[in-house]
Design a protein around this motif. Structure first.
Motif, PDB file in Angstrom:
ATOM      1  N   GLU A 140      12.958  15.399   7.953  1.00 52.20           N
ATOM      2  CA  GLU A 140      13.813  16.548   8.742  1.00 52.20           C
ATOM      3  C   GLU A 140      15.282  16.877   9.166  1.00 52.20           C
ATOM      4  OE1 GLU A 140      12.784  19.569   8.113  1.00 52.20           O
ATOM      5  OE2 GLU A 140      11.462  18.639   6.632  1.00 52.20           O
ATOM      6  N   PRO A 141      15.852  15.605  10.244  1.00 52.02           N
ATOM      7  CA  PRO A 141      16.846  15.513  10.978  1.00 52.02           C
ATOM      8  C   PRO A 141      18.254  15.350   9.543  1.00 52.02           C
ATOM      9  CG  PRO A 141      15.857  14.240  12.775  1.00 52.02           C
ATOM     10  CD  PRO A 141      15.169  14.412  11.259  1.00 52.02           C
ATOM     11  N   LEU A 142      17.694  14.583   8.860  1.00 57.03           N
ATOM     12  CA  LEU A 142      18.422  14.373   7.476  1.00 57.03           C
ATOM     13  C   LEU A 142      18.861  15.260   6.528  1.00 57.03           C
ATOM     14  CD1 LEU A 142      17.241  10.607   7.477  1.00 57.03           C
ATOM     15  CD2 LEU A 142      19.412  11.539   8.739  1.00 57.03           C
ATOM     16  N   ALA A 143      18.550  16.585   6.790  1.00 55.28           N
ATOM     17  CA  ALA A 143      18.269  17.474   5.024  1.00 55.28           C
ATOM     18  C   ALA A 143      20.075  18.412   5.120  1.00 55.28           C
ATOM     19  CB  ALA A 143      17.008  18.105   5.749  1.00 55.28           C
ATOM     20  N   PRO A 144      20.225  17.841   6.571  1.00 56.16           N
ATOM     21  CA  PRO A 144      21.317  18.739   6.192  1.00 56.16           C
ATOM     22  C   PRO A 144      22.354  18.625   5.769  1.00 56.16           C
ATOM     23  CG  PRO A 144      20.311  19.238   8.587  1.00 56.16           C
ATOM     24  CD  PRO A 144      19.684  18.264   8.130  1.00 56.16           C
ATOM     25  N   GLY A 161       0.650   6.143   2.749  1.00 54.13           N
ATOM     26  CA  GLY A 161       0.758   7.245   3.091  1.00 54.13           C
ATOM     27  C   GLY A 161       1.135   8.493   2.815  1.00 54.13           C
ATOM     28  N   ASP A 162       1.282   9.451   4.113  1.00 54.38           N
ATOM     29  CA  ASP A 162       1.533  10.839   3.265  1.00 54.38           C
ATOM     30  C   ASP A 162       2.744  11.606   4.617  1.00 54.38           C
ATOM     31  OD1 ASP A 162      -0.656  11.013   1.463  1.00 54.38           O
ATOM     32  OD2 ASP A 162      -2.340  12.392   2.921  1.00 54.38           O
ATOM     33  N   ARG A 163       3.841  12.619   4.072  1.00 49.71           N
ATOM     34  CA  ARG A 163       4.495  12.780   4.966  1.00 49.71           C
ATOM     35  C   ARG A 163       3.830  14.371   4.637  1.00 49.71           C
ATOM     36  NH1 ARG A 163       8.256  10.921   3.844  1.00 49.71           N
ATOM     37  NH2 ARG A 163       9.076   9.628   5.018  1.00 49.71           N
ATOM     38  N   SER A 164       4.108  15.462   5.384  1.00 48.61           N
ATOM     39  CA  SER A 164       3.620  16.558   5.606  1.00 48.61           C
ATOM     40  C   SER A 164       2.574  17.410   4.588  1.00 48.61           C
ATOM     41  CB  SER A 164       4.530  17.398   5.472  1.00 48.61           C
ATOM     42  OG  SER A 164       5.989  17.262   6.645  1.00 48.61           O
ATOM     43  N   GLY A 165       1.561  16.087   3.842  1.00 49.72           N
ATOM     44  CA  GLY A 165       0.600  16.132   3.459  1.00 49.72           C
ATOM     45  C   GLY A 165       1.115  15.898   1.635  1.00 49.72           C
ATOM     46  N   ARG A 166       2.300  15.242   1.840  1.00 47.17           N
ATOM     47  CA  ARG A 166       2.192  14.941   0.226  1.00 47.17           C
ATOM     48  C   ARG A 166       2.549  13.392   0.401  1.00 47.17           C
ATOM     49  NH1 ARG A 166       7.391  18.781  -0.630  1.00 47.17           N
ATOM     50  NH2 ARG A 166       6.507  19.169  -3.464  1.00 47.17           N
ATOM     51  N   GLY A 172       9.876  16.259  -2.344  1.00 46.98           N
ATOM     52  CA  GLY A 172      10.580  16.715  -0.622  1.00 46.98           C
ATOM     53  C   GLY A 172      10.532  15.381   0.073  1.00 46.98           C
ATOM     54  N   GLY A 173      10.818  13.537   0.039  1.00 43.19           N
ATOM     55  CA  GLY A 173      10.934  13.028   0.269  1.00 43.19           C
ATOM     56  C   GLY A 173      12.314  12.805   0.428  1.00 43.19           C
ATOM     57  N   ALA A 174      12.746  11.418   0.386  1.00 44.09           N
ATOM     58  CA  ALA A 174      14.227  10.643   0.407  1.00 44.09           C
ATOM     59  C   ALA A 174      14.763  11.012  -1.069  1.00 44.09           C
ATOM     60  CB  ALA A 174      13.929   9.306   0.569  1.00 44.09           C
ATOM     61  N   ASP A 175      16.191  10.528  -1.478  1.00 45.82           N
ATOM     62  CA  ASP A 175      16.314  11.075  -2.628  1.00 45.82           C
ATOM     63  C   ASP A 175      16.272   9.460  -3.449  1.00 45.82           C
ATOM     64  OD1 ASP A 175      18.331  12.771  -2.277  1.00 45.82           O
ATOM     65  OD2 ASP A 175      19.642  11.559  -0.295  1.00 45.82           O
ATOM     66  N   LEU A 176      15.882   7.812  -2.397  1.00 46.16           N
ATOM     67  CA  LEU A 176      15.347   7.386  -3.386  1.00 46.16           C
ATOM     68  C   LEU A 176      14.354   6.566  -2.107  1.00 46.16           C
ATOM     69  CD1 LEU A 176      18.946   6.105  -3.942  1.00 46.16           C
ATOM     70  CD2 LEU A 176      17.477   5.832  -5.834  1.00 46.16           C
ATOM     71  N   THR A 177      13.042   6.693  -2.998  1.00 46.84           N
ATOM     72  CA  THR A 177      12.041   5.578  -2.125  1.00 46.84           C
ATOM     73  C   THR A 177      11.961   4.423  -2.123  1.00 46.84           C
ATOM     74  OG1 THR A 177      11.111   7.917  -1.040  1.00 46.84           O
ATOM     75  CG2 THR A 177       9.866   6.352  -0.589  1.00 46.84           C
ATOM     76  N   CYS A 178      11.816   3.623  -2.073  1.00 47.49           N
ATOM     77  CA  CYS A 178      11.328   1.978  -1.790  1.00 47.49           C
ATOM     78  C   CYS A 178      10.329   1.841  -1.497  1.00 47.49           C
ATOM     79  CB  CYS A 178      12.503   0.709  -1.735  1.00 47.49           C
ATOM     80  SG  CYS A 178      14.122   1.384  -2.104  1.00 47.49           S
ATOM     81  N   PHE A 179       9.041   0.500  -2.069  1.00 46.28           N
ATOM     82  CA  PHE A 179       7.882   0.296  -1.633  1.00 46.28           C
ATOM     83  C   PHE A 179       8.138  -1.536  -2.223  1.00 46.28           C
ATOM     84  CE2 PHE A 179       6.839   4.415  -3.066  1.00 46.28           C
ATOM     85  CZ  PHE A 179       6.077   5.148  -1.768  1.00 46.28           C
ATOM     86  N   SER A 180       7.361  -2.122  -1.556  1.00 51.40           N
ATOM     87  CA  SER A 180       7.237  -3.786  -2.124  1.00 51.40           C
ATOM     88  C   SER A 180       5.747  -3.876  -2.669  1.00 51.40           C
ATOM     89  CB  SER A 180       7.106  -4.104  -0.500  1.00 51.40           C
ATOM     90  OG  SER A 180       7.226  -5.449  -0.477  1.00 51.40           O
ATOM     91  N   THR A 197      11.735   8.524  -7.595  1.00 54.64           N
ATOM     92  CA  THR A 197      13.428   9.593  -7.251  1.00 54.64           C
ATOM     93  C   THR A 197      13.421  11.167  -8.417  1.00 54.64           C
ATOM     94  OG1 THR A 197      15.406   9.505  -7.421  1.00 54.64           O
ATOM     95  CG2 THR A 197      14.758   8.288  -9.173  1.00 54.64           C
ATOM     96  N   GLU A 198      12.917  11.917  -7.613  1.00 52.47           N
ATOM     97  CA  GLU A 198      12.939  13.217  -8.649  1.00 52.47           C
ATOM     98  C   GLU A 198      14.314  13.243  -9.347  1.00 52.47           C
ATOM     99  OE1 GLU A 198      10.215  15.289  -8.129  1.00 52.47           O
ATOM    100  OE2 GLU A 198       9.705  13.007  -7.013  1.00 52.47           O
ATOM    101  N   ASP A 199      15.531  12.765  -9.364  1.00 52.41           N
ATOM    102  CA  ASP A 199      16.462  12.918  -9.913  1.00 52.41           C
ATOM    103  C   ASP A 199      16.908  11.927 -10.833  1.00 52.41           C
ATOM    104  OD1 ASP A 199      20.311  13.481  -8.629  1.00 52.41           O
ATOM    105  OD2 ASP A 199      19.617  12.561 -10.334  1.00 52.41           O
ATOM    106  N   GLU A 200      16.571  12.352 -12.340  1.00 53.97           N
ATOM    107  CA  GLU A 200      16.847  11.930 -13.468  1.00 53.97           C
ATOM    108  C   GLU A 200      17.757  10.621 -13.502  1.00 53.97           C
ATOM    109  OE1 GLU A 200      16.493  14.465 -16.694  1.00 53.97           O
ATOM    110  OE2 GLU A 200      16.504  12.298 -18.952  1.00 53.97           O
TER     111      GLU A 200
END
Ligand SMILES: *Cc1c(COP(=O)(O)O)cnc(C)c1O
Length: 382
Positions: A140-144, A161-166, A172-180, A197-200
């Protein structure tokens, strides 16, 4: 397993179904660059609710590709917490950028994102926010900062895991989410990594980076060039995962939710067994609406570094494979001496590190084994 058998801190679950799935992939015509990769990416996309998922050879490659896609380069600064695996900040170094360590929040052990937002400067290109132990980091604090600074979540601990039910890694998360998908993580492909990512545009960059920067689409062959034509459009790597690994991933993914539930049940049991134990600090819990991934169950030995060392050694002696996650990255010789990073800049990280011990945590850990660990811990605490 016998009552005195060695318990690792983490381990994979492999079933006959997994073995069958890999065997079938190995008997197919293409064991790499075949159809299983896209199938697996699509299955993870459905699971996360994410528009684009790109699979990599390992989680470190995934982070490197994410930093590249985010445009991180020489002269840029990347904010990162010191309490994480070295790959979280190394990905900035790979791109010629400078990691800058921002302290953790002592209440969550995650990057203090309020502080990180404040410390963003003109050369800050990205923030790597780590969901340490599997506790979803507060974004949240990074949203602005959206549009100004790329937010990369290192969710290597938080798959499932979930953040705010998702789902962590979904919209609704980061621009890019990385997993191992290393064997100690929530599910495994042997070695493996993912970026969602949501971004094409970011997704295209990730795919290009994975395969040497070479593309077949969007190219402009001359009149005498044929179907062989492809173009190297930028400098990339061979960061591909294989088809038989993705076949394992497809098979593992079906059991992921059950494993995360079991990890949460183990954590609840540890909490019960240690509730009245004043000599240790129990790990932060997930907020309402969040689901902890519980890659790790870290306790803090309140008496500090010397006591922690004694507890660590005594538990290892008792056949309990405890571990410490993590040594603050800036204190490694490469960071401290070669790169000249100052020490003692992150007091919360130092305080965390002085007491941290990871107890065994994996779905196959039995209730009896959880009790054995808690009893052994109580016995050896000074
Ligand atoms: C495991 C891990 C990675 C790297 O993943 P690999 O698949 O081992 O390359 C990155 N960040 C964190 C926090 C991890 O725990």
């Amino acid at each position: 397993m016998s009552a005195s058998g060695f318990l690792p801190y983490g381990r994979q679950e492999i079933t006959d179904d997994d073995v069958e799935a890999v065997a079938a992939a190995l008997r197919s015509p293409m064991i790499t660059q075949g159809p299983a990769i896209e199938q697996f990416e699509a299955a993870v996309g459905d699971y996360l609710g994410a528009r684009h998922v790109v699979a990599f050879a390992n989680g470190t490659a995934a982070l490197h590709a994410a930093a590249h896609a985010a445009g991180v380069g020489p002269g840029d600064e990347v904010l990162v917490p010191p309490i994480t695996f070295a790959a979280s900040s190394n990905c900035a170094l790979y791109e010629g950028a400078t990691p800058r360590f921002v302290d953790i929040d002592p209440a969550t052990w995650n990057l203090d994102t309020v502080r990180a937002a404040r410390e963003v400067g003109p050369s800050t290109r990205a923030i790597v926010a780590v969901s340490m132990t599997g506790l979803p980091v507060d974004l949240e604090p990074l949203a602005p900062l959206r549009g100004q600074v790329a937010v990369i979540e290192d969710a290597a601990h938080a798959l499932g895991g979930d953040r705010s039910g998702r789902k962590v890694g979904g919209p609704g998360g980061a621009d890019l989410t990385c997993f191992s998908m290393h064997p100690v993580k929530a599910m495994t492909t042997g070695e493996g990594g993912l970026v969602s990512t949501e971004d094409e545009v970011l997704a295209r960059s990730l795919r290009l980076f994975r395969t040497h920067g070479i593309a077949k689409e969007g190219t402009s062959p001359g009149p005498t060039e044929g179907e062989w034509w492809m173009e190297m459009q930028e400098l990339g790597f061979n960061y591909r995962i294989t088809d038989f690994q993705c076949a394992l991933g497809m098979s593992q993914l079906r059991r992921l939710d059950g494993w995360v539930a079991r990890r949460n049940a183990i954590a609840a049991r540890y909490r019960e067994l240690l509730a009245d134990e004043r000599r240790v600090r129990l790990p932060p819990e997930a907020r309402t609406g969040d689901l902890h991934g519980y890659h790790l169950f870290v306790i803090g030995v309140r008496a500090g570094a010397e006591a922690r060392l004694a507890v660590f050694r005594a538990l290892r002696q008792a056949g309990i494979g405890v571990q410490v996650h993590y040594i603050p990255i800036y204190s490694f010789p490469y960071y401290r001496d070669t790169l000249g990073y100052p020490q003692d800049t992150c007091p919360a990280a130092e305080g965390y590190y002085a007491g941290a011990i990871s107890l065994p945590m994996y779905p196959g850990l039995s209730d009896d084994e959880v009790e054995r660990v808690a009893a052994a811990l109580r016995e050896v605490l000074p």
